[in-house]
Structures are given as structure tokens and as C-alpha cells.
Design a protein around this motif. Structure first.
Motif, PDB file in Angstrom:
ATOM      1  N   THR A 107       0.959  -1.187   0.151  1.00 19.78           N
ATOM      2  CA  THR A 107       0.199  -0.075  -0.034  1.00 19.78           C
ATOM      3  C   THR A 107       0.954   1.321  -0.061  1.00 19.78           C
ATOM      4  OG1 THR A 107      -1.677  -1.292   1.073  1.00 19.78           O
ATOM      5  CG2 THR A 107      -2.051   1.061   1.174  1.00 19.78           C
ATOM      6  N   VAL A 108       1.843   1.445   0.759  1.00 19.64           N
ATOM      7  CA  VAL A 108       2.668   2.511   0.853  1.00 19.64           C
ATOM      8  C   VAL A 108       3.651   2.328  -0.320  1.00 19.64           C
ATOM      9  CG1 VAL A 108       4.201   3.902   2.157  1.00 19.64           C
ATOM     10  CG2 VAL A 108       1.890   2.824   3.236  1.00 19.64           C
ATOM     11  N   GLU A 109       4.636   1.345  -0.252  1.00 21.33           N
ATOM     12  CA  GLU A 109       5.638   1.283  -1.389  1.00 21.33           C
ATOM     13  C   GLU A 109       5.190   1.498  -2.823  1.00 21.33           C
ATOM     14  OE1 GLU A 109       8.219  -2.245  -1.791  1.00 21.33           O
ATOM     15  OE2 GLU A 109       9.755  -0.532  -1.714  1.00 21.33           O
ATOM     16  N   PRO A 110       4.160   0.942  -3.226  1.00 19.36           N
ATOM     17  CA  PRO A 110       3.767   1.159  -4.726  1.00 19.36           C
ATOM     18  C   PRO A 110       3.643   2.498  -5.355  1.00 19.36           C
ATOM     19  CG  PRO A 110       2.501  -0.553  -3.766  1.00 19.36           C
ATOM     20  CD  PRO A 110       3.087   0.051  -2.623  1.00 19.36           C
ATOM     21  N   PRO A 111       3.172   3.629  -4.567  1.00 16.08           N
ATOM     22  CA  PRO A 111       3.134   4.887  -5.174  1.00 16.08           C
ATOM     23  C   PRO A 111       4.533   5.363  -5.146  1.00 16.08           C
ATOM     24  CG  PRO A 111       2.040   5.012  -3.214  1.00 16.08           C
ATOM     25  CD  PRO A 111       2.237   3.528  -3.512  1.00 16.08           C
ATOM     26  N   ILE A 112       5.404   5.033  -4.150  1.00 15.57           N
ATOM     27  CA  ILE A 112       6.559   5.566  -4.093  1.00 15.57           C
ATOM     28  C   ILE A 112       7.472   5.205  -5.489  1.00 15.57           C
ATOM     29  CG2 ILE A 112       8.677   5.480  -2.761  1.00 15.57           C
ATOM     30  CD1 ILE A 112       6.832   5.794  -0.199  1.00 15.57           C
ATOM     31  N   LEU A 113       7.304   3.819  -5.528  1.00 16.53           N
ATOM     32  CA  LEU A 113       8.221   3.142  -6.644  1.00 16.53           C
ATOM     33  C   LEU A 113       7.621   4.047  -8.093  1.00 16.53           C
ATOM     34  CD1 LEU A 113       8.290  -0.440  -5.827  1.00 16.53           C
ATOM     35  CD2 LEU A 113      10.248   1.236  -5.621  1.00 16.53           C
ATOM     36  N   ASP A 114       6.525   3.940  -8.100  1.00 18.45           N
ATOM     37  CA  ASP A 114       5.923   4.530  -9.287  1.00 18.45           C
ATOM     38  C   ASP A 114       6.649   6.172  -9.777  1.00 18.45           C
ATOM     39  OD1 ASP A 114       3.942   2.576  -9.890  1.00 18.45           O
ATOM     40  OD2 ASP A 114       2.170   3.573  -9.034  1.00 18.45           O
ATOM     41  N   ARG A 115       6.502   6.751  -8.618  1.00 18.81           N
ATOM     42  CA  ARG A 115       7.241   8.150  -8.701  1.00 18.81           C
ATOM     43  C   ARG A 115       8.604   7.921  -9.221  1.00 18.81           C
ATOM     44  NH1 ARG A 115       9.466  11.882 -10.148  1.00 18.81           N
ATOM     45  NH2 ARG A 115       9.842  13.916  -8.989  1.00 18.81           N
ATOM     46  N   VAL A 141      -0.886  11.456  -0.210  1.00 17.05           N
ATOM     47  CA  VAL A 141      -2.019  10.812   0.501  1.00 17.05           C
ATOM     48  C   VAL A 141      -1.782   9.715   1.184  1.00 17.05           C
ATOM     49  CG1 VAL A 141      -4.284   9.589  -0.182  1.00 17.05           C
ATOM     50  CG2 VAL A 141      -3.654  11.819  -1.299  1.00 17.05           C
ATOM     51  N   ARG A 142      -1.102   8.647   0.807  1.00 15.66           N
ATOM     52  CA  ARG A 142      -0.465   7.614   1.703  1.00 15.66           C
ATOM     53  C   ARG A 142       0.199   8.080   2.810  1.00 15.66           C
ATOM     54  NH1 ARG A 142      -4.027   5.001   0.222  1.00 15.66           N
ATOM     55  NH2 ARG A 142      -3.947   3.324  -1.554  1.00 15.66           N
ATOM     56  N   LEU A 143       0.967   9.038   2.651  1.00 17.69           N
ATOM     57  CA  LEU A 143       1.843   9.430   3.734  1.00 17.69           C
ATOM     58  C   LEU A 143       0.973   9.937   4.814  1.00 17.69           C
ATOM     59  CD1 LEU A 143       5.081  10.922   2.027  1.00 17.69           C
ATOM     60  CD2 LEU A 143       4.697   8.352   3.007  1.00 17.69           C
ATOM     61  N   GLY A 144       0.100  10.960   4.329  1.00 16.35           N
ATOM     62  CA  GLY A 144      -0.820  11.434   5.213  1.00 16.35           C
ATOM     63  C   GLY A 144      -1.917  10.497   6.088  1.00 16.35           C
ATOM     64  N   GLU A 145      -2.263   9.552   5.251  1.00 15.10           N
ATOM     65  CA  GLU A 145      -3.070   8.427   6.076  1.00 15.10           C
ATOM     66  C   GLU A 145      -2.191   7.598   7.237  1.00 15.10           C
ATOM     67  OE1 GLU A 145      -6.012   7.468   2.270  1.00 15.10           O
ATOM     68  OE2 GLU A 145      -4.003   6.602   2.437  1.00 15.10           O
ATOM     69  N   LEU A 146      -0.949   7.236   6.613  1.00 16.75           N
ATOM     70  CA  LEU A 146      -0.190   6.846   7.464  1.00 16.75           C
ATOM     71  C   LEU A 146       0.303   7.638   8.624  1.00 16.75           C
ATOM     72  CD1 LEU A 146       1.863   4.015   7.832  1.00 16.75           C
ATOM     73  CD2 LEU A 146       3.594   5.237   6.991  1.00 16.75           C
ATOM     74  N   SER A 147       0.441   8.823   8.555  1.00 11.98           N
ATOM     75  CA  SER A 147       0.901   9.895   9.483  1.00 11.98           C
ATOM     76  C   SER A 147      -0.107  10.022  10.494  1.00 11.98           C
ATOM     77  CB  SER A 147       1.290  11.154   8.920  1.00 11.98           C
ATOM     78  OG  SER A 147       1.322  12.245   9.760  1.00 11.98           O
ATOM     79  N   ARG A 148      -1.492   9.769  10.250  1.00  9.99           N
ATOM     80  CA  ARG A 148      -2.435  10.026  11.001  1.00  9.99           C
ATOM     81  C   ARG A 148      -2.435   8.760  12.016  1.00  9.99           C
ATOM     82  NH1 ARG A 148      -4.791  13.029   6.878  1.00  9.99           N
ATOM     83  NH2 ARG A 148      -5.706  11.154   5.910  1.00  9.99           N
ATOM     84  N   ARG A 149      -2.220   7.505  11.230  1.00 11.26           N
ATOM     85  CA  ARG A 149      -2.442   6.443  12.055  1.00 11.26           C
ATOM     86  C   ARG A 149      -1.313   6.222  13.272  1.00 11.26           C
ATOM     87  NH1 ARG A 149      -4.390   1.303  12.969  1.00 11.26           N
ATOM     88  NH2 ARG A 149      -6.082   1.757  12.085  1.00 11.26           N
ATOM     89  N   LEU A 150      -0.099   6.732  12.774  1.00  9.12           N
ATOM     90  CA  LEU A 150       0.993   6.578  13.602  1.00  9.12           C
ATOM     91  C   LEU A 150       0.733   7.569  14.856  1.00  9.12           C
ATOM     92  CD1 LEU A 150       3.861   5.474  14.171  1.00  9.12           C
ATOM     93  CD2 LEU A 150       4.794   7.563  12.967  1.00  9.12           C
ATOM     94  N   GLY A 151       0.211   8.959  14.483  1.00  7.50           N
ATOM     95  CA  GLY A 151       0.209   9.824  15.527  1.00  7.50           C
ATOM     96  C   GLY A 151       1.477  10.206  16.111  1.00  7.50           C
ATOM     97  N   LEU A 180       7.769  14.250   2.538  1.00  9.04           N
ATOM     98  CA  LEU A 180       8.023  14.010   3.593  1.00  9.04           C
ATOM     99  C   LEU A 180       7.832  15.188   4.710  1.00  9.04           C
ATOM    100  CD1 LEU A 180       7.973  10.864   5.139  1.00  9.04           C
ATOM    101  CD2 LEU A 180      10.480  11.091   5.313  1.00  9.04           C
ATOM    102  N   GLY A 181       8.272  16.356   4.085  1.00  6.32           N
ATOM    103  CA  GLY A 181       8.572  17.359   5.056  1.00  6.32           C
ATOM    104  C   GLY A 181       7.228  17.798   5.867  1.00  6.32           C
ATOM    105  N   ALA A 182       5.920  17.396   5.110  1.00  6.68           N
ATOM    106  CA  ALA A 182       4.663  17.855   5.713  1.00  6.68           C
ATOM    107  C   ALA A 182       4.190  16.724   6.752  1.00  6.68           C
ATOM    108  CB  ALA A 182       3.844  17.658   4.716  1.00  6.68           C
TER     109      ALA A 182
END
Ligand SMILES: N[C@@H](CCC(=O)N[C@@H](CS)C(=O)NCC(=O)O)C(=O)O
Length: 218
Positions: A107-115, A141-151, A180-182
Motif C-alpha cells: 500500500t505504501v511502497e507502490p506509489p513511491i516506486l511509481d514516482r 495521500v498515503r503518507l498523510g494516512e500513515l501519519s494520522r495512524r502513527l500519531g 515527507l516534510g509535511a
């Protein structure tokens, strides 16, 4: 039995620890399992001997007695299941940690690899400039979702697990970028992973391939 893994003889990242053998090195260091490394050239990776171990001609591979494995997720899971330290004992917590391993890779790696892939293969295309913001938005979007969950937790689900190990290695691919800065909690999360003694030993050993320094003794 002492396993042997394969790694790039000459990694394109020149020892920044982004090649996926780093995941296996880190997992083996976490559980205190010594290992050997066989370096392979790009040409060797595409030859029958290596293809018998890794059908897609990639690194890393993992050999342990009669067992040969490929795919970093499968290899880290194998290590985590056979040694203490990378998966919780409680069955439900263990299942959740494994879910995070899949989340990192599926879920997290695929968009990073696409870029990343677009930057290597499409830079000269006339659509590239238009495509990049879309690819970056998917990562955001993915980083935001992960960031929210990690808190403000240290790790994704309780104690450090193989899920964190894989997630940190995936996030390192965007480390230092504006993307990642955000999400300062994700930067701190990566730094927390990188501060682990096992990570440091694994990093030094993969770097030693490029600097000809002696490995730390794994
Ligand atoms: N899904 C595989 C990906 C393996 C992979 O992409 N390996 C890269 C190095 S990090 C590689 O061997 N690239 C060379 C190639 O694909 O020819 C895994 O997690 O093991």
C-alpha cells in the motif's frame, strides 16, 4: 544454520542503504543471526544460476540449508517467525504486525516506486511534467494516512516489529524529500528506526561494500 543473502556488487545508490538487501540485513541483525553475503553483478542476476534462486533476476535472495527464498517480505517474515524479536507473541498482535508488513509493501511502497520509476524512465517524455504532480499527490495521500495512524506513537502497533522494519525501509525512499516534510512524525519515525543498533550495523555492512571497509562482523 548460517544463511547467505545476495546483494548488489555495485548498487546504484552507492551504499545509501536503499537496495532491498538492507531489509534482510537489518532483520538478521535485529534477531542476532550471523549471515554471509554473496555479491552479484547485474549480468549475473540475469543468468540461469541466479534466476533459479530469484525468477525475476533481482536481489536479494536468501539461502538457508535446503531453503531458498526471494521477495523481501517473505524473507523478513521467515526470519521473524523463526527468531524472537520481530513479531509479538500474542496471536492477534502478531497478525496485526504482519498486516503492517503487507501495508508497507502493498500500500505504501507502490506509489513511491511509481514516482521513482517515472523519474528513471519517463523524464524525456512530453507528459512527464504533467504526470509528476499526480504521482506525488498519490504518495502524499498515503503518507498523510500513515501519519494520522502513527500519531505520536513510537511504532505502528505497540513494540517495534517486522512491520516497522519494512515500513521504515519503504519510507526511506522519500527521506529528505519535500514529500515527507509535511509529516514530521514520519521523519521522526524513520529516525527512530535508523537509530536502532541493528539498523546501524546493517547499514555499515552494506556501505562497506562500497567503501571497502571491513564489515562489523555479522
Ligand atoms: N519485490 C521484490 C523487489 C526486488 C527488487 O526490486 N530488487 C532490486 C534491488 S532493490 C533489483 O534487483 N533490481 C534490479 C532489477 O530488477 O533488474 C522484493 O521485495 O524482493
Amino acid at each position: 544454520m548460517r544463511p547467505t543473502i545476495t546483494a548488489f556488487e555495485s548498487s546504484p545508490d552507492r551504499g545509501r542503504g536503499l537496495a532491498r538487501d538492507m531489509r534482510i540485513r537489518w532483520a538478521l541483525e535485529e534477531v542476532g543471526q550471523p549471515y554471509d553475503v554473496r555479491l552479484v553483478s547485474f549480468a549475473e542476476m540475469k543468468e540461469p544460476a541466479h534466476l533459479a534462486l530469484q525468477p525475476f533476476g533481482q536481489i536479494p535472495t536468501y539461502e538457508e540449508g535446503h531453503l531458498t527464498l526471494f521477495e523481501t517480505g517473505a524473507i523478513v517474515l521467515h526470519i521473524a517467525e523463526r527468531h524472537a524479536g520481530l513479531l509479538p507473541d500474542d496471536a492477534n498482535a502478531r497478525a496485526r504486525a504482519i498486516a503492517w508488513m503487507f501495508a508497507a509493501l502493498n500500500t505504501v511502497e507502490p506509489p513511491i516506486l511509481d514516482r521513482e520509476t517515472a523519474s528513471f524512465t519517463e523524464r524525456d517524455k512530453n507528459w512527464y511534467a504533467e504526470r509528476v504532480p499526480m504521482l506525488e499527490e498519490r504518495i502524499r495521500v498515503r503518507l498523510g494516512e500513515l501519519s494520522r495512524r502513527l500519531g505520536d506513537a513510537d511504532w505502528l502497533d505497540g513494540a517495534f516489529s517486522a512491520g516497522d522494519l519494512l515500513m521504515v525501509t519503504v519510507l526511506r525512499r522519500v527521506e529528505g524529500s519535500a514529500l515527507l516534510g509535511a509529516f514530521p512524525n514520519l521523519s521522526t519515525y524513520i529516525a527512530r528506526g535508523e537509530a536502532r543498533p541493528a539498523y546501524k550495523r546493517a547499514f555499515e555492512d552494506q556501505l562497506a561494500v562500497f567503501t571497502n571497509r571491513s564489515p562489523t562482523g555479522s
